[in-house]
Design an enzyme around this catalytic site. Sequence first.
Site, short mmCIF file in Angstrom:
data_model
loop_
_atom_site.label_atom_id
_atom_site.label_comp_id
_atom_site.label_asym_id
_atom_site.label_seq_id
_atom_site.Cartn_x
_atom_site.Cartn_y
_atom_site.Cartn_z
N GLY A 1 4.71 -5.40 4.63
CA GLY A 1 3.68 -4.51 5.16
C GLY A 1 3.59 -4.61 6.67
O GLY A 1 3.48 -5.70 7.22
N ASN B 1 -2.30 -7.68 -3.48
CA ASN B 1 -1.06 -6.89 -3.48
C ASN B 1 -0.98 -6.17 -4.81
O ASN B 1 -0.94 -6.80 -5.86
CB ASN B 1 0.15 -7.81 -3.29
CG ASN B 1 1.47 -7.06 -3.46
OD1 ASN B 1 1.56 -5.88 -3.15
ND2 ASN B 1 2.48 -7.76 -3.95
N GLY B 2 -0.95 -4.85 -4.76
CA GLY B 2 -0.85 -4.09 -5.99
C GLY B 2 -1.71 -2.85 -5.97
O GLY B 2 -2.12 -2.37 -4.90
N THR C 1 18.90 -3.95 3.47
CA THR C 1 18.71 -4.36 2.09
C THR C 1 19.94 -4.21 1.22
O THR C 1 20.15 -4.97 0.28
CB THR C 1 17.54 -3.56 1.46
OG1 THR C 1 16.52 -3.39 2.43
CG2 THR C 1 16.98 -4.27 0.26
N TYR D 1 14.65 -3.57 -3.52
CA TYR D 1 14.34 -3.24 -2.12
C TYR D 1 13.27 -4.12 -1.48
O TYR D 1 13.41 -4.54 -0.35
CB TYR D 1 13.89 -1.78 -2.05
CG TYR D 1 13.38 -1.34 -0.69
CD1 TYR D 1 14.27 -1.01 0.33
CD2 TYR D 1 12.02 -1.28 -0.42
CE1 TYR D 1 13.81 -0.60 1.58
CE2 TYR D 1 11.55 -0.88 0.83
CZ TYR D 1 12.44 -0.54 1.83
OH TYR D 1 11.98 -0.16 3.07
N ASP E 1 23.50 2.26 -0.18
CA ASP E 1 22.09 2.01 0.12
C ASP E 1 21.44 1.40 -1.12
O ASP E 1 21.99 1.49 -2.23
CB ASP E 1 21.37 3.30 0.51
CG ASP E 1 20.16 3.04 1.42
OD1 ASP E 1 19.81 1.85 1.61
OD2 ASP E 1 19.58 4.00 1.93
N CYS F 1 2.25 -5.24 -0.49
CA CYS F 1 1.61 -6.04 0.55
C CYS F 1 2.07 -7.48 0.40
O CYS F 1 2.69 -7.84 -0.59
CB CYS F 1 0.09 -5.94 0.44
SG CYS F 1 -0.56 -4.27 0.70
#
Length: 501
Positions: free
Chosen positions: A28, A101-102, A303, A257, A365, A2
């Site tokens: 997010g 966040n977590g 990415t 990422y 990727d 998040c």
Amino acid sequence: MCGIVGIVGKSNVNQALYDALTVLQHRGQDAAGIVTSHDGRLFLRKDNGLVRDVFQQRHMQRLVGHMGIGHVRYPTAGSSTSAEAQPFYVNSPYGITLAHNGNLTNVEQLAKEIYESDLRHVNTSSDSEVLLNVFAHELAQRGKLQPTEEDVFAAVTDVHNRCVGGYAVVAMVTGYGIVGFRDPHGIRPIVFGQRHTDEGVEYMIASESVSLDVLGFTLIRDLAPGEAVYITEDGKLHTRQCATNPSLTPCIFEHVYLARPDSIIDGVSVYKARLRMGEKLAEKILRERPEHDIDVVIPIPDTSRTAALELANHLGVKFREGFVKNRYIGRTFIMPGQAARKKSVRQKLNAIELEFRGKNVMLVDDSIVRGTTCKQIIQMAREAGAKNVYFCSAAPAVRFPNVYGIDMPSAHELIAHNRSTQDVADLIGADWLIYQDLPDLIEAVGGGKIKIENFDCAVFDGKYVTGDVDEAYLNKIEQARNDASKVKTQAVSAIIDLYNN
């Protein structure tokens, strides 16, 4: 995964919070929320959707106040109903709002303690609401009519003593200030900075440094593991180490990422780390196949682009953009349900045939999780006329679920779980598959000017740094995370939302 932000300013912060959340939207896309404080009152807007959809002009006009926090969410724990959108609020003590966040790994124990001992009620299945109630209870234990920074830091210390897992938090104590803190292992990122205005100094706390850059704030530094920062409503900055034995073991997948390449996390440039990933991959290719026949290196947007460019440079082969991305489709990693992911890949990417026709193509990727996306992309490359399709992952094989805030699928939905590299290559349809070696990834991320010795690499090696994750815990989250369970939960949530509206 998040995004969080908190700002103590000298004028209304609603627009700055909105802009910061827009910059953090990659963290997010499920829900967004902002809460501000003015004259002891709170003004809140949160709902499911992207930032641009959740906040209309009428909402922004009501978000008054020079202090506030914000959040963008994708569901790491709990369902994806609007009831799970953050920030969360409790009225006692003082009125506290919190964004997180977590993921807490001892959330069941904490929820029980909150109900039986703290005498508090939790209204959702979100561990963020549990964390909020733990912090609120510990602050209330100080018994002060007006909390000081000492009270705030003592409460954070008690949070660290009770909560286990990965967490980066911003919380606003109505009428007093904003606090940010980070778990004792520093698993999830959080930074703070300042900017000077004609009215005085303004402070900002956020998940990534890029959000500070865009808004004209100067990065002061990352919060250390276990550290807290408290900014009073009148703009006084206080910091304190609140953990007994902190140790920096940040999540390495942030660099692979999650984070934007223009962010700096724990002093390490995400962009430079990804360049080094490409360099390490090129070295491995040259070791394993010095007489390779790669004609062109093509990244899978977005990415992997940085690593792919450096890989091509070191191999001395052409780098080409072979896929055009529809930027109005969200990140497929975040989307629950295989059907949704399969459909979105074809809508998201389209191949440029002339870059594939008759060539030996190396696709790059950032990682391979379920394998759904890369399998379709390899098929697209073949349909565009590629002679051979090789596939390169900038990360090692993802074999284990993440438990610290990235909603990776259950172990059995990970394509590399209990499979060899050749097994994965066969399943995704690649003529040759090459993974980054874990020591090389660690060197790529931690080997810059700022040396980081240890990382949370659990998704690759199954070693969970908090020490409380066992087979029973993994089995339990597997039941909660498998796609069938998630789709069922979302169907029930949709019915509830429809009824409530």
